[in-house]
Design a protein around this motif. Structure first.
Motif, PDB file in Angstrom:
ATOM      1  N   MET A  13      32.074  45.887  43.063  1.00  0.00           N
ATOM      2  CA  MET A  13      32.217  44.425  43.020  1.00  0.00           C
ATOM      3  C   MET A  13      31.043  43.763  42.306  1.00  0.00           C
ATOM      4  SD  MET A  13      35.047  43.379  44.126  1.00  0.00           S
ATOM      5  CE  MET A  13      34.716  41.657  43.884  1.00  0.00           C
ATOM      6  N   ARG A  14      29.885  44.412  42.426  1.00  0.00           N
ATOM      7  CA  ARG A  14      28.703  43.829  41.791  1.00  0.00           C
ATOM      8  C   ARG A  14      28.881  43.773  40.271  1.00  0.00           C
ATOM      9  NH1 ARG A  14      22.762  46.462  42.336  1.00  0.00           N
ATOM     10  NH2 ARG A  14      22.157  45.943  40.231  1.00  0.00           N
TER      11      ARG A  14
ATOM     12  N   VAL B 211      31.656  43.801  38.570  1.00  0.00           N
ATOM     13  CA  VAL B 211      32.728  42.853  38.205  1.00  0.00           C
ATOM     14  C   VAL B 211      32.176  41.430  38.195  1.00  0.00           C
ATOM     15  CG1 VAL B 211      34.877  41.809  39.036  1.00  0.00           C
ATOM     16  CG2 VAL B 211      34.651  44.280  39.010  1.00  0.00           C
ATOM     17  N   THR B 212      31.420  41.090  39.246  1.00  0.00           N
ATOM     18  CA  THR B 212      30.877  39.729  39.363  1.00  0.00           C
ATOM     19  C   THR B 212      29.921  39.425  38.212  1.00  0.00           C
ATOM     20  OG1 THR B 212      31.014  40.010  41.752  1.00  0.00           O
ATOM     21  CG2 THR B 212      29.741  38.139  40.975  1.00  0.00           C
ATOM     22  N   VAL B 213      29.009  40.364  37.964  1.00  0.00           N
ATOM     23  CA  VAL B 213      28.030  40.149  36.892  1.00  0.00           C
ATOM     24  C   VAL B 213      28.738  40.073  35.529  1.00  0.00           C
ATOM     25  CG1 VAL B 213      26.028  41.152  35.702  1.00  0.00           C
ATOM     26  CG2 VAL B 213      26.141  41.187  38.202  1.00  0.00           C
TER      27      VAL B 213
ATOM     28  N   ALA C 231      40.017  45.683  38.541  1.00  0.00           N
ATOM     29  CA  ALA C 231      38.687  45.156  38.200  1.00  0.00           C
ATOM     30  C   ALA C 231      38.799  44.146  37.065  1.00  0.00           C
ATOM     31  CB  ALA C 231      37.757  46.296  37.822  1.00  0.00           C
TER      32      ALA C 231
ATOM     33  N   LEU D  47      40.161  40.922  38.500  1.00  0.00           N
ATOM     34  CA  LEU D  47      39.120  40.185  39.234  1.00  0.00           C
ATOM     35  C   LEU D  47      38.123  39.543  38.271  1.00  0.00           C
ATOM     36  CD1 LEU D  47      38.412  42.595  42.218  1.00  0.00           C
ATOM     37  CD2 LEU D  47      39.185  40.234  42.394  1.00  0.00           C
ATOM     38  N   LEU D  48      37.795  40.287  37.227  1.00  0.00           N
ATOM     39  CA  LEU D  48      36.849  39.765  36.237  1.00  0.00           C
ATOM     40  C   LEU D  48      37.412  38.499  35.578  1.00  0.00           C
ATOM     41  CD1 LEU D  48      35.024  42.012  33.664  1.00  0.00           C
ATOM     42  CD2 LEU D  48      35.873  39.801  32.991  1.00  0.00           C
TER      43      LEU D  48
END
Lengths: 166, 169
Positions: A1-2, A4-6, A61, A64-65
């Motif tokens: 998740m890290r 994807v968020t970044v 992913a 989500l991105l």
């Protein structure tokens, strides 16, 4: 998740940079469409190619991105009119900010609200965005304008509020 | 990851639900400025989002980054919602569209005739005072809140970056 968020934040910042470059080079006539193109269409069109180039990244992913990117983009696109349309509230705030503790008299603030500053430029924006037509000095809604106006009328009704004071 | 996606997609419904309830059930629009109600609804929305993260086991399965992801996307969407509300309340463009809806044809002059410059200024000053961003001292107004001060400066700065003239009057 890290990651994807970044990655989503970097994706958004890249689009923001691209937007600033385009605006600096040549201000597009239809700015809402240009913003939609840069922040929504380009990333949507690029993502299938990127997912082929990077097969190790699962499809969830990518979804989500893109979702986080679209969320940040919608916040930016909806804030953008305040930058371009010289938001009256922000102009008041800047005037009050400059005046400091002395403040500003109501009559001085009223200067900005003359029709030339706040009304005609908005009609021109609506024409440039394809939301209204002007023919022989008469203004009417386009189908896109009708949809948008209808959405806001329904929205206010759903909330149980009278029409806005604009 | 699918759970994170669904929680994120459904999260803006929390703001909308709180907003409707605060107006239709509690009649808060009679006591508070519209923008304050949306702000409170957005804050209240963090609670069901946090509960969804815990109750669906996302926090355990995906860790803190899933929560960070959901909160960033929720915050961005709640902020977008705030703008949609604000546009419905104060945007001149939306007002013009509404006046022309569905099939009215008007000249610019006719549209302008419904425009009340003093009323528009009053609305905004009233909103700045009621949200604690400005103080009214007799006939003068003094900026009080930091939020609007920083927002105005940030917008003016970004307009400069984009090469747009941010006119000051």
């Amino acid at each position: 998740m890290r990651s994807v968020t970044v990655a989503a934040i970097l994706f958004f910042l890249t689009c923001l940079f691209l937007h600033a470059c385009v605006w600096r080079l040549r201000l597009p006539r239809n700015r809402p469409a240009a913003l939609f193109f840069i922040f929504i269409l380009v990333p949507s069109a690029l993502s299938p190619f990127l997912s082929v180039l990077m097969p190790s990244i699962p499809i969830e992913a990518w979804a989500l991105l893109l979702f986080l990117h679209f969320s940040l983009s919608s916040a930016y696109i909806l804030s953008y009119p305040a930058v371009e349309a010289v938001s009256p509230t922000l102009v008041i705030a800047l005037q009050l900010c400059e005046a400091g503790e002395n403040g500003v008299a109501r009559a001085e603030l009223a200067d900005f609200f003359k029709s030339d500053n706040v009304f005609r430029p908005r009609i021109n924006d609506l024409i440039d965005s394809g939301l209204v037509n002007e023919r022989d000095g008469l203004i009417s809604l386009t189908s896109k304008g009708k949809t948008l106006a209808g959405f806001f009328i329904l929205y206010r009704r759903a909330l149980g509020l009278p029409p806005g004071r604009g | 990851m699918a759970k994170v996606f669904f929680i994120s997609i459904l999260s803006p419904l929390a703001v909308f639900a709180f907003h409707i309830v605060s107006i239709r059930v509690f009649g808060l629009e009679r006591k508070l400025a519209g923008q304050s109600i949306v702000g409170l609804s957005a804050l209240a929305g963090y609670l069901p989002v946090a509960l969804a993260l815990v109750s669906t086991g996302v926090l355990k399965e995906e860790g803190w980054w899933a929560a960070i992801y959901v909160f960033i996307s929720y915050s961005a969407l709640a902020y977008s919602y705030f703008h949609i509300y604000n546009m419905s309340e104060t945007a001149r463009r939306i007002r013009i569209l509404r006046e022309l809806y569905p099939d009215r044809v008007m000249s610019a002059l006719e549209l302008e005739s419904g425009y009340n410059a003093i009323g528009m200024l009053e609305n905004r000053l009233e909103r700045l005072v009621s949200t604690g961003q400005a103080d009214e001292r007799g006939d003068r107004y003094v900026l009080k809140g930091r939020l609007i001060r920083y927002a105005a400066k940030a917008v003016a700065w970004w307009a400069g970056v984009l090469g747009l003239p941010f006119k000051k009057f």
